[in-house]
Design a protein around this motif. Structure first.
Motif, mmCIF file in Angstrom:
data_model
loop_
_atom_site.group_PDB
_atom_site.id
_atom_site.type_symbol
_atom_site.label_atom_id
_atom_site.label_comp_id
_atom_site.label_asym_id
_atom_site.label_seq_id
_atom_site.Cartn_x
_atom_site.Cartn_y
_atom_site.Cartn_z
ATOM 1 N N UNK A 72 0.839 -1.199 0.000
ATOM 2 C CA UNK A 72 0.000 0.000 0.000
ATOM 3 C C UNK A 72 0.871 1.245 0.000
ATOM 4 N N UNK A 73 1.887 1.280 0.850
ATOM 5 C CA UNK A 73 2.776 2.443 0.911
ATOM 6 C C UNK A 73 3.517 2.605 -0.414
ATOM 7 N N UNK A 74 3.955 1.506 -1.010
ATOM 8 C CA UNK A 74 4.632 1.577 -2.306
ATOM 9 C C UNK A 74 3.716 2.114 -3.393
ATOM 10 N N UNK A 75 2.465 1.677 -3.379
ATOM 11 C CA UNK A 75 1.497 2.171 -4.365
ATOM 12 C C UNK A 75 1.226 3.656 -4.199
ATOM 13 N N UNK A 76 1.105 4.113 -2.956
ATOM 14 C CA UNK A 76 0.868 5.540 -2.712
ATOM 15 C C UNK A 76 2.058 6.391 -3.148
ATOM 16 N N UNK A 77 3.258 5.911 -2.863
ATOM 17 C CA UNK A 77 4.457 6.658 -3.278
ATOM 18 C C UNK A 77 4.543 6.742 -4.801
ATOM 19 N N UNK A 78 4.191 5.652 -5.452
ATOM 20 C CA UNK A 78 4.245 5.649 -6.916
ATOM 21 C C UNK A 78 3.210 6.628 -7.484
ATOM 22 N N UNK A 79 2.008 6.681 -6.893
ATOM 23 C CA UNK A 79 1.000 7.626 -7.356
ATOM 24 C C UNK A 79 1.438 9.064 -7.128
ATOM 25 N N UNK A 80 2.080 9.340 -6.000
ATOM 26 C CA UNK A 80 2.565 10.694 -5.728
ATOM 27 C C UNK A 80 3.635 11.102 -6.731
ATOM 28 N N UNK A 81 4.529 10.170 -7.063
ATOM 29 C CA UNK A 81 5.564 10.478 -8.059
ATOM 30 C C UNK A 81 4.942 10.800 -9.409
ATOM 31 N N UNK A 82 3.914 10.024 -9.779
ATOM 32 C CA UNK A 82 3.260 10.258 -11.050
ATOM 33 C C UNK A 82 2.529 11.605 -11.047
ATOM 34 N N UNK A 83 1.931 11.973 -9.930
ATOM 35 C CA UNK A 83 1.231 13.263 -9.838
ATOM 36 C C UNK A 83 2.205 14.408 -9.910
ATOM 37 N N UNK A 84 3.374 14.293 -9.290
ATOM 38 C CA UNK A 84 4.375 15.348 -9.305
ATOM 39 C C UNK A 84 5.034 15.492 -10.672
ATOM 40 N N UNK A 85 5.108 14.418 -11.437
ATOM 41 C CA UNK A 85 5.727 14.475 -12.765
ATOM 42 C C UNK A 85 4.808 15.157 -13.772
ATOM 43 N N UNK A 86 3.525 15.114 -13.554
ATOM 44 C CA UNK A 86 2.581 15.694 -14.523
ATOM 45 C C UNK A 86 2.420 17.161 -14.376
#
Length: 88
Positions: free
Chosen positions: A74-88
């Motif tokens: 769950x923590x890994x999935x949230x971190x990955x979503x945050x990275x994707x949001x920051x890249x956009x």
């Protein structure tokens, strides 16, 4: 600290054996003095300690590891979503 020699090791083993034998004799005398209901209660408690308690500990450890693994996913999935949001 003095050197460890074979006589010291043998004395230690003899003392351990004497203590173990004394404990066994105490236990045998204790069981001989018990009434049948007390003996049944002691047997049930011993059965609980030897079977149910280890099972509960193993299940606790299994579910704890499972919880940690799910939490890491769950923590890994949230971190990955945050990275994707920051890249956009």
């Amino acid at each position: 600290m003095s050197k460890l020699n074979s006589q010291a090791v043998m004395d230690l083993m003899e003392e351990i054996f004497r203590a173990f034998a004394q404990t066994v004799r105490y236990g045998v005398r204790l069981v001989q003095r018990m009434s049948p209901p007390a003996l049944l209660g002691a047997a049930l408690i011993l059965a609980f300690i030897m079977t149910i308690l280890p099972l509960a500990m193993v299940l606790f450890a299994f579910f704890l590891v499972l919880k940690i693994a799910v939490g890491a996913c769950v923590v890994g999935g949230r971190r990955q979503r945050r990275r994707q949001e920051h890249q956009q």
